[in-house]
Motif scaffolding. Structure first.
Motif, PDB file in Angstrom:
ATOM      1  N   MET A   1       0.848  -1.177   0.000  1.00 16.06           N
ATOM      2  CA  MET A   1       0.000   0.000   0.000  1.00 16.06           C
ATOM      3  C   MET A   1       0.894   1.241   0.000  1.00 16.06           C
ATOM      4  O   MET A   1       1.825   1.352   0.780  1.00 16.06           O
ATOM      5  CB  MET A   1      -0.889  -0.021   1.246  1.00 16.06           C
ATOM      6  N   ARG A   2       0.575   2.163  -0.869  1.00 20.75           N
ATOM      7  CA  ARG A   2       1.391   3.362  -1.014  1.00 20.75           C
ATOM      8  C   ARG A   2       0.884   4.455  -0.087  1.00 20.75           C
ATOM      9  O   ARG A   2      -0.299   4.733  -0.035  1.00 20.75           O
ATOM     10  CB  ARG A   2       1.314   3.828  -2.461  1.00 20.75           C
ATOM     11  N   ARG A   3       1.792   5.074   0.625  1.00 20.57           N
ATOM     12  CA  ARG A   3       1.441   6.138   1.574  1.00 20.57           C
ATOM     13  C   ARG A   3       1.758   7.486   0.950  1.00 20.57           C
ATOM     14  O   ARG A   3       2.836   7.700   0.408  1.00 20.57           O
ATOM     15  CB  ARG A   3       2.248   5.963   2.855  1.00 20.57           C
ATOM     16  N   LEU A   4       0.801   8.408   1.003  1.00 15.18           N
ATOM     17  CA  LEU A   4       1.011   9.744   0.450  1.00 15.18           C
ATOM     18  C   LEU A   4       1.817  10.604   1.418  1.00 15.18           C
ATOM     19  O   LEU A   4       1.627  10.520   2.626  1.00 15.18           O
ATOM     20  CB  LEU A   4      -0.335  10.411   0.162  1.00 15.18           C
ATOM     21  N   LEU A   5       2.689  11.409   0.864  1.00 18.99           N
ATOM     22  CA  LEU A   5       3.508  12.290   1.681  1.00 18.99           C
ATOM     23  C   LEU A   5       2.762  13.578   2.000  1.00 18.99           C
ATOM     24  O   LEU A   5       1.942  14.031   1.213  1.00 18.99           O
ATOM     25  CB  LEU A   5       4.794  12.648   0.934  1.00 18.99           C
ATOM     26  N   PRO A   6       3.045  14.191   3.140  1.00 16.77           N
ATOM     27  CA  PRO A   6       2.461  15.509   3.418  1.00 16.77           C
ATOM     28  C   PRO A   6       2.938  16.522   2.384  1.00 16.77           C
ATOM     29  O   PRO A   6       3.998  16.365   1.774  1.00 16.77           O
ATOM     30  CB  PRO A   6       2.998  15.869   4.807  1.00 16.77           C
ATOM     31  N   ALA A   7       2.144  17.571   2.187  1.00 15.08           N
ATOM     32  CA  ALA A   7       2.449  18.570   1.165  1.00 15.08           C
ATOM     33  C   ALA A   7       3.825  19.203   1.383  1.00 15.08           C
ATOM     34  O   ALA A   7       4.557  19.454   0.434  1.00 15.08           O
ATOM     35  CB  ALA A   7       1.364  19.643   1.147  1.00 15.08           C
ATOM     36  N   ALA A   8       4.191  19.437   2.635  1.00 15.03           N
ATOM     37  CA  ALA A   8       5.490  20.072   2.912  1.00 15.03           C
ATOM     38  C   ALA A   8       6.640  19.175   2.473  1.00 15.03           C
ATOM     39  O   ALA A   8       7.643  19.662   1.935  1.00 15.03           O
ATOM     40  CB  ALA A   8       5.606  20.395   4.390  1.00 15.03           C
ATOM     41  N   ALA A   9       6.508  17.876   2.661  1.00 13.40           N
ATOM     42  CA  ALA A   9       7.570  16.951   2.257  1.00 13.40           C
ATOM     43  C   ALA A   9       7.685  16.892   0.740  1.00 13.40           C
ATOM     44  O   ALA A   9       8.782  16.806   0.190  1.00 13.40           O
ATOM     45  CB  ALA A   9       7.311  15.562   2.831  1.00 13.40           C
ATOM     46  N   VAL A  10       6.551  16.950   0.049  1.00 15.40           N
ATOM     47  CA  VAL A  10       6.564  16.917  -1.410  1.00 15.40           C
ATOM     48  C   VAL A  10       7.248  18.164  -1.951  1.00 15.40           C
ATOM     49  O   VAL A  10       8.082  18.086  -2.854  1.00 15.40           O
ATOM     50  CB  VAL A  10       5.124  16.811  -1.962  1.00 15.40           C
ATOM     51  N   VAL A  11       6.919  19.323  -1.383  1.00 17.31           N
ATOM     52  CA  VAL A  11       7.523  20.576  -1.836  1.00 17.31           C
ATOM     53  C   VAL A  11       9.021  20.566  -1.562  1.00 17.31           C
ATOM     54  O   VAL A  11       9.817  20.936  -2.422  1.00 17.31           O
ATOM     55  CB  VAL A  11       6.846  21.780  -1.154  1.00 17.31           C
ATOM     56  N   SER A  33       9.592  25.898  -8.895  1.00 13.68           N
ATOM     57  CA  SER A  33       9.425  25.882  -7.447  1.00 13.68           C
ATOM     58  C   SER A  33       8.117  26.545  -7.036  1.00 13.68           C
ATOM     59  O   SER A  33       7.421  26.060  -6.148  1.00 13.68           O
ATOM     60  CB  SER A  33      10.594  26.592  -6.763  1.00 13.68           C
ATOM     61  N   ALA A  34       7.760  27.637  -7.688  1.00 10.50           N
ATOM     62  CA  ALA A  34       6.512  28.328  -7.371  1.00 10.50           C
ATOM     63  C   ALA A  34       5.310  27.442  -7.663  1.00 10.50           C
ATOM     64  O   ALA A  34       4.356  27.384  -6.879  1.00 10.50           O
ATOM     65  CB  ALA A  34       6.421  29.625  -8.162  1.00 10.50           C
ATOM     66  N   VAL A  35       5.354  26.724  -8.769  1.00 11.02           N
ATOM     67  CA  VAL A  35       4.253  25.818  -9.114  1.00 11.02           C
ATOM     68  C   VAL A  35       4.177  24.672  -8.118  1.00 11.02           C
ATOM     69  O   VAL A  35       3.095  24.295  -7.665  1.00 11.02           O
ATOM     70  CB  VAL A  35       4.417  25.288 -10.556  1.00 11.02           C
ATOM     71  N   LEU A  36       5.337  24.120  -7.752  1.00 12.14           N
ATOM     72  CA  LEU A  36       5.343  23.003  -6.815  1.00 12.14           C
ATOM     73  C   LEU A  36       4.869  23.402  -5.431  1.00 12.14           C
ATOM     74  O   LEU A  36       4.357  22.586  -4.679  1.00 12.14           O
ATOM     75  CB  LEU A  36       6.753  22.406  -6.726  1.00 12.14           C
ATOM     76  N   ILE A  37       5.023  24.657  -5.074  1.00 16.25           N
ATOM     77  CA  ILE A  37       4.534  25.138  -3.782  1.00 16.25           C
ATOM     78  C   ILE A  37       3.049  25.477  -3.870  1.00 16.25           C
ATOM     79  O   ILE A  37       2.281  25.213  -2.949  1.00 16.25           O
ATOM     80  CB  ILE A  37       5.364  26.349  -3.320  1.00 16.25           C
ATOM     81  N   ALA A  38       2.627  26.054  -4.990  1.00 14.81           N
ATOM     82  CA  ALA A  38       1.240  26.506  -5.132  1.00 14.81           C
ATOM     83  C   ALA A  38       0.254  25.346  -5.247  1.00 14.81           C
ATOM     84  O   ALA A  38      -0.860  25.433  -4.710  1.00 14.81           O
ATOM     85  CB  ALA A  38       1.121  27.415  -6.346  1.00 14.81           C
ATOM     86  N   ILE A  39       0.621  24.287  -5.921  1.00 13.11           N
ATOM     87  CA  ILE A  39      -0.327  23.184  -6.123  1.00 13.11           C
ATOM     88  C   ILE A  39      -0.725  22.511  -4.813  1.00 13.11           C
ATOM     89  O   ILE A  39      -1.918  22.381  -4.531  1.00 13.11           O
ATOM     90  CB  ILE A  39       0.226  22.184  -7.157  1.00 13.11           C
ATOM     91  N   PRO A  40       0.210  22.070  -3.951  1.00 20.57           N
ATOM     92  CA  PRO A  40      -0.225  21.464  -2.686  1.00 20.57           C
ATOM     93  C   PRO A  40      -0.949  22.454  -1.771  1.00 20.57           C
ATOM     94  O   PRO A  40      -1.919  22.084  -1.099  1.00 20.57           O
ATOM     95  CB  PRO A  40       1.068  20.986  -2.028  1.00 20.57           C
ATOM     96  N   GLY A  42      -2.804  25.023  -2.679  1.00 20.68           N
ATOM     97  CA  GLY A  42      -4.154  25.183  -3.218  1.00 20.68           C
ATOM     98  C   GLY A  42      -5.028  23.976  -2.952  1.00 20.68           C
ATOM     99  O   GLY A  42      -6.212  24.110  -2.634  1.00 20.68           O
ATOM    100  N   ALA A  43      -4.454  22.782  -3.064  1.00 22.01           N
ATOM    101  CA  ALA A  43      -5.221  21.564  -2.800  1.00 22.01           C
ATOM    102  C   ALA A  43      -5.646  21.490  -1.343  1.00 22.01           C
ATOM    103  O   ALA A  43      -6.797  21.147  -1.037  1.00 22.01           O
ATOM    104  CB  ALA A  43      -4.384  20.338  -3.175  1.00 22.01           C
ATOM    105  N   VAL A  44      -4.747  21.834  -0.429  1.00 17.78           N
ATOM    106  CA  VAL A  44      -5.093  21.825   1.000  1.00 17.78           C
ATOM    107  C   VAL A  44      -6.179  22.850   1.278  1.00 17.78           C
ATOM    108  O   VAL A  44      -7.139  22.577   2.005  1.00 17.78           O
ATOM    109  CB  VAL A  44      -3.837  22.087   1.868  1.00 17.78           C
ATOM    110  N   PHE A  45      -6.071  24.031   0.677  1.00 18.32           N
ATOM    111  CA  PHE A  45      -7.090  25.056   0.881  1.00 18.32           C
ATOM    112  C   PHE A  45      -8.456  24.578   0.402  1.00 18.32           C
ATOM    113  O   PHE A  45      -9.465  24.751   1.081  1.00 18.32           O
ATOM    114  CB  PHE A  45      -6.716  26.355   0.170  1.00 18.32           C
ATOM    115  N   LEU A  46      -8.497  23.965  -0.772  1.00 22.37           N
ATOM    116  CA  LEU A  46      -9.771  23.485  -1.301  1.00 22.37           C
ATOM    117  C   LEU A  46     -10.372  22.383  -0.427  1.00 22.37           C
ATOM    118  O   LEU A  46     -11.589  22.292  -0.283  1.00 22.37           O
ATOM    119  CB  LEU A  46      -9.595  22.988  -2.733  1.00 22.37           C
ATOM    120  N   LEU A  47      -9.520  21.551   0.160  1.00 20.53           N
ATOM    121  CA  LEU A  47     -10.015  20.462   1.005  1.00 20.53           C
ATOM    122  C   LEU A  47     -10.552  20.956   2.342  1.00 20.53           C
ATOM    123  O   LEU A  47     -11.490  20.372   2.887  1.00 20.53           O
ATOM    124  CB  LEU A  47      -8.909  19.431   1.239  1.00 20.53           C
TER     125      LEU A  47
END
Length: 63
Positions: A1-11, A33-40, A42-47
């Protein structure tokens, strides 16, 4: 089973990979870098948007 990383770790990992690879030169690295920071972010905000609005409106009312 694959575990998703927190947004900060991905960035952090993505930014490290961009800088380790030379970043493509010029403005490619800051833009990527700006795109990689903005996508997670934005996703957290929407959730959690519903919870944020509920908390803001609950704090704005007087009892």
């Amino acid at each position: 089973m694959r575990r998703l990383l927190p947004a900060a770790a991905v960035v952090a990992a993505s930014t490290l990979m961009i800088s380790a690879c030379g970043g493509g030169g010029g403005t490619a690295s800051p833009a990527a870098s700006a795109v990689l920071i903005a996508i997670p972010a934005g996703a957290v905000f929407l959730l959690v948007q519903r919870h944020l609005i509920t908390g803001l409106t609950a704090g704005a009312t007087q009892s």
